[in-house]
Scaffold this active site. Structure first.
Site, mmCIF file in Angstrom:
data_model
loop_
_atom_site.group_PDB
_atom_site.id
_atom_site.type_symbol
_atom_site.label_atom_id
_atom_site.label_comp_id
_atom_site.label_asym_id
_atom_site.label_seq_id
_atom_site.Cartn_x
_atom_site.Cartn_y
_atom_site.Cartn_z
ATOM 1 N N ASP A 73 5.042 -52.678 37.861
ATOM 2 C CA ASP A 73 5.584 -52.345 39.537
ATOM 3 C C ASP A 73 7.011 -51.947 38.235
ATOM 4 O OD1 ASP A 73 6.379 -51.539 41.212
ATOM 5 O OD2 ASP A 73 5.259 -53.341 42.287
ATOM 6 N N TYR A 165 13.722 -39.360 50.478
ATOM 7 C CA TYR A 165 13.347 -39.474 49.365
ATOM 8 C C TYR A 165 14.607 -38.757 48.385
ATOM 9 C CZ TYR A 165 11.343 -36.741 45.803
ATOM 10 O OH TYR A 165 10.426 -36.700 44.523
ATOM 11 N N LYS A 169 17.040 -39.857 45.659
ATOM 12 C CA LYS A 169 17.082 -38.795 44.174
ATOM 13 C C LYS A 169 18.374 -38.720 43.387
ATOM 14 C CE LYS A 169 12.623 -38.777 43.055
ATOM 15 N NZ LYS A 169 12.193 -39.406 41.538
ATOM 16 N N THR A 200 0.958 -31.266 41.840
ATOM 17 C CA THR A 200 0.549 -32.998 41.104
ATOM 18 C C THR A 200 -0.533 -33.396 41.872
ATOM 19 O OG1 THR A 200 2.889 -33.798 41.579
ATOM 20 C CG2 THR A 200 2.694 -33.171 39.988
ATOM 21 N N PRO A 201 -0.770 -34.413 41.927
ATOM 22 C CA PRO A 201 -0.985 -35.510 42.980
ATOM 23 C C PRO A 201 -0.237 -35.800 43.931
ATOM 24 C CG PRO A 201 -1.826 -35.774 40.504
ATOM 25 C CD PRO A 201 -1.340 -34.794 40.473
HETATM 26 N N1 LIG Z 1 5.730 -33.106 41.969
HETATM 27 C C1 LIG Z 1 6.993 -32.313 42.700
HETATM 28 O O1 LIG Z 1 6.891 -31.304 43.374
HETATM 29 C C2 LIG Z 1 7.969 -33.259 42.016
HETATM 30 C C3 LIG Z 1 9.122 -32.956 42.306
HETATM 31 C C4 LIG Z 1 10.007 -33.414 42.446
HETATM 32 C C5 LIG Z 1 10.487 -34.703 41.322
HETATM 33 N N2 LIG Z 1 9.488 -35.233 41.488
HETATM 34 C C6 LIG Z 1 8.957 -36.645 40.861
HETATM 35 O O2 LIG Z 1 8.543 -36.704 39.486
HETATM 36 C C7 LIG Z 1 8.015 -37.631 39.865
HETATM 37 C C8 LIG Z 1 6.187 -37.967 39.358
HETATM 38 O O3 LIG Z 1 6.103 -37.094 39.934
HETATM 39 P P1 LIG Z 1 4.879 -36.681 40.333
HETATM 40 O O4 LIG Z 1 4.850 -35.322 41.295
HETATM 41 O O5 LIG Z 1 3.784 -36.251 39.066
HETATM 42 O O6 LIG Z 1 3.106 -37.245 41.442
HETATM 43 P P2 LIG Z 1 2.246 -38.602 41.207
HETATM 44 O O7 LIG Z 1 1.525 -39.122 42.429
HETATM 45 O O8 LIG Z 1 1.281 -37.624 40.681
HETATM 46 O O9 LIG Z 1 2.267 -39.680 39.603
HETATM 47 C C9 LIG Z 1 2.984 -40.699 40.415
HETATM 48 C C10 LIG Z 1 3.021 -42.108 39.112
HETATM 49 O O10 LIG Z 1 3.873 -42.713 39.864
HETATM 50 C C11 LIG Z 1 3.348 -44.029 40.101
HETATM 51 N N3 LIG Z 1 3.646 -45.035 41.203
HETATM 52 C C12 LIG Z 1 4.137 -44.725 41.969
HETATM 53 N N4 LIG Z 1 4.397 -46.152 42.544
HETATM 54 C C13 LIG Z 1 4.889 -47.433 40.931
HETATM 55 C C14 LIG Z 1 5.087 -48.436 40.892
HETATM 56 N N5 LIG Z 1 5.717 -48.980 41.729
HETATM 57 N N6 LIG Z 1 5.333 -48.728 39.604
HETATM 58 C C15 LIG Z 1 4.978 -47.912 38.830
HETATM 59 N N7 LIG Z 1 4.450 -46.709 38.540
HETATM 60 C C16 LIG Z 1 4.242 -46.508 40.221
HETATM 61 C C17 LIG Z 1 2.082 -43.649 41.000
HETATM 62 O O11 LIG Z 1 0.748 -45.081 40.304
HETATM 63 C C18 LIG Z 1 1.555 -42.476 40.076
HETATM 64 O O12 LIG Z 1 0.786 -42.326 38.837
HETATM 65 C C19 LIG Z 1 8.510 -38.829 40.975
HETATM 66 O O13 LIG Z 1 9.338 -39.320 40.445
HETATM 67 C C20 LIG Z 1 8.798 -37.504 41.425
HETATM 68 O O14 LIG Z 1 9.900 -37.951 42.633
HETATM 69 C C21 LIG Z 1 7.714 -34.529 41.692
#
Ligand SMILES: NC(=O)c1ccc[n+]([C@@H]2O[C@H](COP(=O)([O-])OP(=O)(O)OC[C@H]3O[C@@H](n4cnc5c(N)ncnc54)[C@H](O)[C@@H]3O)[C@@H](O)[C@H]2O)c1
Length: 269
Positions: A73, A165, A169, A200-201
């Protein structure tokens, strides 16, 4: 297919290196783990979601990559320190650390519940902070490394309902700049990648209706709208982000530190 010249392979290879990736159980983190493994790194994949981690490890092993996993975590400083110690103990080195774990948070300022705000800060902001601290502590002793924080386009522009959020960031960007200054003399580079909208999910989950099902029509409508606003006419793929991470992790990015690399299809410039 043409073979890459050895000079290019040497520049981008992570052969013999160890890379820790948080949030590797899904989405961007899974693809980062997969791509860094393809580049030759031994991967330590971490997440709170153990079934997601297993899938990631399976995908990496299928391509012949080396991977171990650990439930961590990121909000826990103790767990993050133990992760860095374990990665070093198991592979004898720590070269790349990607702070990717994050949670989306879509709430207006007036409606945000305190526990949601606290959790978003604990994971997105403090989780990245503990990651930089844990990685920096080990890399300082090992003469360098590359830390990559996953930020967001939302950290640098006002988006209604994304205040908490975006705030976390923006803090990740600020941490990246300061850590780059503090760690640079130790041979440690610190950069961020700020994705735009990537499918993504986590993004699909934003479209859950009252029954818990994903409202596909609404999701496609929003994706079409965002794609239309983009100079490149599309939203991002997880590989778009993973390749930017590979550049920053490898020798190719050796003169790059303290940067927030915006991989967003030109959504903001
Ligand atoms: N998808 C987008 O459009 C997007 C855009 C900008 C930034 N991001 C950033 O990219 C990163 C990944 O996002 P994503 O879209 O792949 O999301 P996702 O939900 O597919 O993956 C995120 C992962 O983080 C894990 N997670 C959450 N809380 C946690 C914790 N306390 N400890 C350890 N793991 C934890 C989740 O279990 C998950 O597997 C994030 O930091 C997100 O803010 C995503």
């Amino acid at each position: 297919m043409m073979q890459l010249p050895p000079e290019l392979v040497r520049t981008f290879t992570l052969e013999g290196k160890t890379a820790v990736i948080t949030g590797a159980g899904s989405g961007i983190g899974r693809e980062v783990a997969r791509v860094l493994a393809l580049a030759g790194a031994k991967i330590v994949a971490t997440d709170i979601n153990t079934s997601g981690l297993e899938e990631t490890c399976g995908a990496i092993r299928t391509t012949g990559g080396a991977v171990g996993s650990r439930k961590v975590d990121v909000a826990s400083k103790t767990e993050m320190e133990a992760l860095a110690d374990a990665a070093l103990a198991e592979s004898g080195r720590l070269d790349v650390w990607v702070n990717c774990a994050g949670i989306p948070s879509l709430h207006s300022i007036l409606e945000t519940k305190e526990e949601i705000a606290q959790q978003t800060i604990a994971v997105n902001m403090l989780g990245t902070y503990w990651g930089c601290m844990a990685a920096g502590r080990i890399m300082r002793e090992r003469n360098g490394g590359s830390i990559i924080n996953i930020s967001s386009a939302g950290g640098a522009k006002p988006v209604p309902n994304l205040a908490i959020y975006g705030m976390t960031k923006a803090a990740v960007n600020s941490l990246t700049w300061t850590a780059a200054k503090e760690f640079g003399p130790m041979g440690i580079r610190v950069n961020a990648v700020a994705p735009g909208w990537v499918e993504t999910p986590a993004i699909s989950a934003l479209f859950r209706d009252a029954s818990g099902a994903i409202d596909e029509a609404q999701r496609e409508k929003v994706i079409a709208m965002i794609s239309e606003q983009s100079p490149l006419g599309r939203v991002g793929k997880v590989s778009d982000i993973a390749f930017a991470v590979l550049y920053l992790a490898s020798e190719a990015g050796s003169f790059v530190t303290g940067q927030v690399v915006r991989v967003n299809g030109g959504e903001s410039m």
